[in-house]
Write a protein that holds these residues in place. Structure first.
Motif, mmCIF file in Angstrom:
data_model
loop_
_atom_site.group_PDB
_atom_site.id
_atom_site.type_symbol
_atom_site.label_atom_id
_atom_site.label_comp_id
_atom_site.label_asym_id
_atom_site.label_seq_id
_atom_site.Cartn_x
_atom_site.Cartn_y
_atom_site.Cartn_z
ATOM 1 N N PRO A 128 0.804 -1.236 0.000
ATOM 2 C CA PRO A 128 0.000 0.000 0.000
ATOM 3 C C PRO A 128 0.830 1.276 0.000
ATOM 4 O O PRO A 128 0.302 2.357 -0.293
ATOM 5 N N GLN A 141 -3.163 -0.828 -10.426
ATOM 6 C CA GLN A 141 -3.832 -0.751 -9.129
ATOM 7 C C GLN A 141 -4.588 -2.046 -8.824
ATOM 8 O O GLN A 141 -4.549 -2.551 -7.699
ATOM 9 N N ARG A 145 -3.687 -4.550 -5.698
ATOM 10 C CA ARG A 145 -4.692 -4.890 -4.701
ATOM 11 C C ARG A 145 -4.885 -6.397 -4.609
ATOM 12 O O ARG A 145 -5.084 -6.947 -3.528
ATOM 13 N N TYR A 148 -1.907 -7.686 -2.713
ATOM 14 C CA TYR A 148 -2.097 -7.341 -1.298
ATOM 15 C C TYR A 148 -3.068 -8.328 -0.652
ATOM 16 O O TYR A 148 -2.833 -8.838 0.448
ATOM 17 N N TYR A 206 -10.911 -7.821 -3.071
ATOM 18 C CA TYR A 206 -9.884 -7.480 -4.051
ATOM 19 C C TYR A 206 -9.533 -8.631 -4.999
ATOM 20 O O TYR A 206 -8.833 -8.419 -5.995
#
Length: 609
Positions: A128, A141, A145, A148, A206
């Motif tokens: 992040p 992006q 995500r 992540y 996500y």
């Protein structure tokens, strides 16, 4: 089977940051490398992908699901034993519930799991912070995500294994350099579970569904896999836990069951992503044959194995499965998992899961390519088989590249059934599905159409009766998948089932009760070297006690050889099952390794050790 190579680019500590096995000086010595890795790694999607692959890596190998977490820690139960025999200071101590802080099988897996936590923590912290995370292209992006979210899921899986084996544990949720002091006290496991449930709720937002993923959606987390993992963790959060020698359950346990129900319900209503494979056998032939189930996606996440090394491959199909000669065309196996004969007879004779889950054959050096029968104390498991591997790998290699399935859609159905039954009873529908319907969907697959019969109302009509049926169904469905022990613990049934198993084995040995018609001996013969047959049903008394018995088939007479069946079970073999387990002494959890306790003054050893 790894379709990609894990590259451990993170110079993270190889031991738990919080467990304190390294001294502060040891830990600080690695900081320059760690800082260099963060600077160089978290600057592009490609490098971050490599870092996350590095966070997956500790799942594999001997100290992960390659041996210890798959075939090591999950026994003894009413299914069977790992490496039957007297305690040996290592794996048998774990399986017989005779663990001490000095048991050799504890330290490396404990360290490896925390290595995974640390690698995931670094990814979770750093991703992040990247400029691309908020200002990159839309594709960048989305990819970041997703990476992540994978990291959150990995951390949750590592902590699930740590907590269900050790209970309350040190639980860092940020990389070690930011903690200051690496010798921290344990965190209550329910606090850990609550954090993991929140993390997985975010991760599922996500991640794409399996059929929408543009990456390896079998060996990496997807939305479906994360939802299934979240349901599983919720049931641990809502289940019984060993605390100071007592089995206790949190007062808010029904809230956790609601989480499990909701996640499973979502999965049940998205059958285009994951559903039951209509063939139970095909699931496991795919696993042993190094093949993904791309059509049904019943295996929702599997740990990638490969490279032929103890560090990142598996010994599945060698440590477990039928015992095969090193001279055979299939290659050598150890066959360390011994299935109890009472588990074999727990299956209906027409249940197709029985002969997939359990194997009754072996081969020996004298006739390496001929299959012979085992005795009742030498039965082996069967979901991971070297003789099903594609391609075959003859010789003595122990690393066979077979993946470990972490969660299947069958588990989703049965978790839903368990949660909804606890919340509303067996016949109450939730979004159109009742617990009975979910359980029967799993059962129905197991039987040929001509022999399938739904369970009677006497077994499904009340909450308690249905729970008993569910306990039994999970036993039959997940044999050899290292689920049973942990199920029994969270249901507070481990002591009960161990006692029942010993009583059933005693009845089996004496041929009484449910085992009155089980033969004392079997008589085996071979039509062809790989075609093993029995002269009479395994559900009828033996036709003789002589060492051979002639049987005629299609005009050909065979001298069938006697094999000890009930005769093989003795008071000694019965006593060996979970031989040191004592209810109320904390045996449901493992001891912290002594080296960890010695170097972390804030860590309290588990009760009973």
């Amino acid at each position: 089977m790894k379709r990609y190579f894990f590259r451990a680019l993170l110079a993270a500590t190889s031991l738990a940051a919080a467990a304190g096995t390294f001294s502060c000086k040891d830990y600080l010595d690695v900081l320059p490398g760690s800082a260099y890795t963060n600077e160089m790694t978290f600057n592009s999607v490609s490098n971050v992908n490599s870092a996350v692959i590095g966070a997956y890596d500790p799942l594999s190998g001997d100290n992960g699901y390659g041996v210890r977490l798959s075939t090591g820690y999950a026994y003894d139960t009413d299914e069977g034993q790992n490496r039957a025999g007297a305690p040996d200071g290592g794996s048998r101590d774990v399986n017989r519930y005779r663990v001490t802080a000095g048991t050799t099988e504890l330290t490396a897996p404990f360290n490896t799991l925390y290595q995974g936590v640390e690698r995931a923590n670094i990814c979770i912290e750093q991703i992040p912070k990247m400029a691309l995370f908020t200002s990159g292209t839309l594709q960048e992006q989305q990819q970041l995500r997703r990476l992540y979210a994978e990291s959150l899921a990995l951390r949750a899986l590592y902590y699930l294994e740590i907590t269900r084996n050790w209970g309350d544990v040190p639980a860092p949720f940020e990389p070690a350099p930011l903690n200051g002091d690496v010798a921290i006290a344990s965190t209550d496991r329910n606090i850990i579970y609550d954090r993991l449930l929140d993390d997985l709720g975010l991760a599922s937002r996500y991640l794409p569904w399996r059929n929408q993923a543009d990456y390896n959606a079998y060996e990496r987390f997807t939305k479906g896999a994360v939802k299934a993992l979240r349901a599983r963790i919720a049931l641990y959060r809502g289940g019984y836990q060993s605390r100071e020698g007592k089995m206790v359950r949190a007062g808010d346990y029904l809230d956790a069951y609601r989480v499990a129900r909701a996640e499973c319900d979502t999965l049940i209503r998205n059958r285009d992503q994951h559903t039951l494979n209509p063939s139970f056998e095909t699931i496991w032939r795919n696993v042993s044959g190094l093949k993904f189930d791309t059509q049904y996606g019943e295996i929702m996440f599997e740990v990638a194995m490969g490279s032929g090394s103890a560090a990142s491959d598996s010994k599945l199909g060698f440590n477990n499965g039928p015992r095969l000669s090193q001279l055979s065309r299939w290659g050598q196996t150890g066959g360390a998992i011994s299935i109890l004969p009472t588990y074999f007879y727990a299956f209906d004779s027409t249940d197709t899961r029985r002969d997939v889950t359990i194997t009754l054959y072996r081969s020996v050096d004298a006739t390496p390519n001929t299959l012979n029968s085992v005795t009742a104390t030498s039965i082996t498991d069967g979901k991971f088989r070297r003789d099903w591997r594609v391609p075959l790998l003859s010789g003595t290699s122990q690393n066979l590249g077979m993946n470990w399935p972490v969660v299947r859609f069958a588990d989703v159905l049965l978790m839903f059934a368990e949660a909804q039954n606890e919340l509303a009873g067996p016949t109450a529908a939730y979004n159109g599905t009742t617990p009975v319907q979910a359980l029967e969907e799993v059962r129905k697959r197991a039987f040929p159409a001509a022999t399938y019969k739904a369970l009677p109302v006497s077994q499904t009509g009340t909450k308690d009766a249905f729970f008993t049926a569910l306990v039994n169904e999970r036993w039959l469905e997940f044999g050899g998948e290292s689920i049973r022990k942990y199920d029994l613990i969270r249901w507070n049934l481990l002591a009960t089932k161990i006692a029942e198993t010993k009583a059933n084995l005693t009845a089996f040995m004496s041929g009484t009760g449910a085992y009155a018609r089980v033969p004392q001996y079997l008589y085996e013969y071979n039509i062809m070297p790989e075609q093993l047959r029995y002269a009479r049903s395994l559900y009828r008394p033996a036709p003789s006690t002589a060492t051979t018995f002639n049987v005629t088939v299609n005009g050909t007479t065979y001298a069938a050889r006697r094999v000890s069946w009930r005769q093989a079970v003795t008071a000694t073999s019965i006593a060996d099952v979970a031989s040191a387990y004592v209810p109320g002494t904390g045996d449901e959890l493992l001891a912290f390794p002594q080296t960890v306790v010695d170097t972390n003054p804030n860590l309290k050893q588990n009760y009973g050790y």
